[in-house]
Design a protein around this motif. Structure first.
Motif, short mmCIF file in Angstrom:
data_model
loop_
_atom_site.label_atom_id
_atom_site.label_comp_id
_atom_site.label_asym_id
_atom_site.label_seq_id
_atom_site.Cartn_x
_atom_site.Cartn_y
_atom_site.Cartn_z
N GLY A 36 54.36 52.75 39.65
CA GLY A 36 53.10 52.04 39.83
C GLY A 36 52.59 51.49 38.52
N PRO A 37 51.69 50.51 38.58
CA PRO A 37 51.08 49.96 37.36
C PRO A 37 50.23 51.02 36.66
CG PRO A 37 50.59 48.61 39.30
CD PRO A 37 51.15 49.89 39.80
N ALA A 40 47.29 53.34 38.41
CA ALA A 40 47.53 53.28 39.86
C ALA A 40 47.30 54.61 40.55
CB ALA A 40 48.96 52.81 40.13
N ILE A 206 56.05 53.45 45.67
CA ILE A 206 55.27 52.61 44.76
C ILE A 206 53.80 52.80 45.14
CG2 ILE A 206 54.79 50.27 43.96
CD1 ILE A 206 57.69 49.56 44.72
N ASN A 208 49.73 51.84 44.22
CA ASN A 208 48.87 50.86 43.56
C ASN A 208 47.44 51.07 44.05
OD1 ASN A 208 48.31 48.69 41.85
ND2 ASN A 208 48.56 47.18 43.47
N LYS A 209 46.51 51.14 43.11
CA LYS A 209 45.10 51.36 43.43
C LYS A 209 44.91 52.58 44.32
CE LYS A 209 44.06 46.45 42.88
NZ LYS A 209 43.59 45.21 43.52
N ILE A 213 52.07 51.83 48.67
CA ILE A 213 52.23 50.51 49.29
C ILE A 213 53.67 50.22 49.68
CG2 ILE A 213 50.19 49.50 48.21
CD1 ILE A 213 52.01 48.30 46.07
N PHE A 235 58.96 45.45 43.03
CA PHE A 235 57.77 46.06 42.45
C PHE A 235 56.70 45.01 42.15
CE2 PHE A 235 55.25 47.34 38.78
CZ PHE A 235 54.87 48.63 39.09
N THR A 239 53.06 44.82 44.23
CA THR A 239 51.85 45.18 43.48
C THR A 239 50.95 43.99 43.20
OG1 THR A 239 53.09 44.98 41.37
CG2 THR A 239 52.88 47.18 42.34
N GLU A 240 51.47 42.78 43.35
CA GLU A 240 50.64 41.59 43.10
C GLU A 240 50.02 41.03 44.38
OE1 GLU A 240 53.09 38.88 40.95
OE2 GLU A 240 53.06 40.07 39.13
#
Length: 241
Positions: A36-37, A40, A206, A208-209, A213, A235, A239-240
């Motif tokens: 994850g970013p 995340a 993965i 995210n936030k 996801i 990824f 994530t975008e």
């Protein structure tokens, strides 16, 4: 086996959910990658798994034991390597390793064999009698890895374990992770090095936030993407969105 069900954790007096109702299972014999970013929810999740944070909602079980109700039992089944090696710098390397063996009640013969094995693997034999304060960042990472492996844990949890490691040590760590899973253990780790995750993970999630996801094997992730893509491309796409 690691089983997480409906796990949530909030900060800022409940106004910000760092982890938001996530569920997944990492089975025996699996290397499970957690990606994850930044921000995340990866490290928050990991800290709940190893008992450094208590979840607001949901449950975590390790080998069928609940991490809240059976906290000590689950900690004895688990070893943890943080993203920034936290270690007692006024100890010598060998003192730290014997301390870790004492914490996990590792017998004399087993500790001697495992300490010797991993000191050789990570090329620390010449430094093990020096104060840890004299170690480089990479050496501290390797002594923490060695300490975490002494107990031969059922669940090996690592947060960005390749950071600071030289290429040979990174390769050896990946070999150790695979060997552990071949022996029925579970490895759960986060990484930003997507090529590593793509090559060695049996399953990937993965986040995210605070939400999962995407999850699955590489083949399943590619199938969901609808085309033959690298993990890096998948990824970035998920994530975008």
């Amino acid at each position: 086996m690691l089983k997480i069900k409906n796990l949530s954790k909030s900060y800022s007096k409940g106004t910000k959910k760092a982890v938001d109702n996530i569920s997944f299972t990492a089975r025996k014999g699996e290397i499970y990658g957690f990606l994850g970013p930044n921000g995340a929810g990866k490290t928050t999740t990991i800290k709940m798994i190893v008992g450094l944070l208590k979840q607001d909602e949901g449950s975590i079980s390790i080998s069928g034991k609940d991490t809240v109700r059976e906290s000590l039992e689950t900690k004895l089944l688990t070893s943890y390597v943080p993203d920034n090696p936290q270690v007692y710098e006024k100890l010598k390397g060998i003192e730290y390793l014997n301390f870790m063996a004492d914490v996990y009640n590792v017998g004399k013969n087993e500790r001697k064999e495992r300490i010797s094995k991993y000191l050789s693997t990570f090329e620390l034999e010449d430094a093990v009698n020096d104060l840890i304060s004299s170690y480089s960042h990479g050496m501290k990472q390797k002594i923490v890895l060695t300490g975490a492996l002494i107990s031969d844990p059922d669940l090996f949890v690592l947060d960005e374990p390749m950071v600071g490691l030289d290429p040979k040590s990174s390769f050896n760590l990946k070999e150790i992770m695979r060997e552990m899973c071949d022996n029925g253990k579970t490895v759960f780790f986060s990484t930003h090095v997507l090529e590593v995750a793509e090559k060695i993970c049996d399953k990937i999630a993965i986040i995210n936030k605070g939400k999962i996801i995407a999850e699955g094997t590489m083949a399943e992730l590619k199938q969901k993407a609808g085309k033959e893509e690298s993990l890096e491309r998948i990824f970035l796409e998920v994530t975008e969105k």
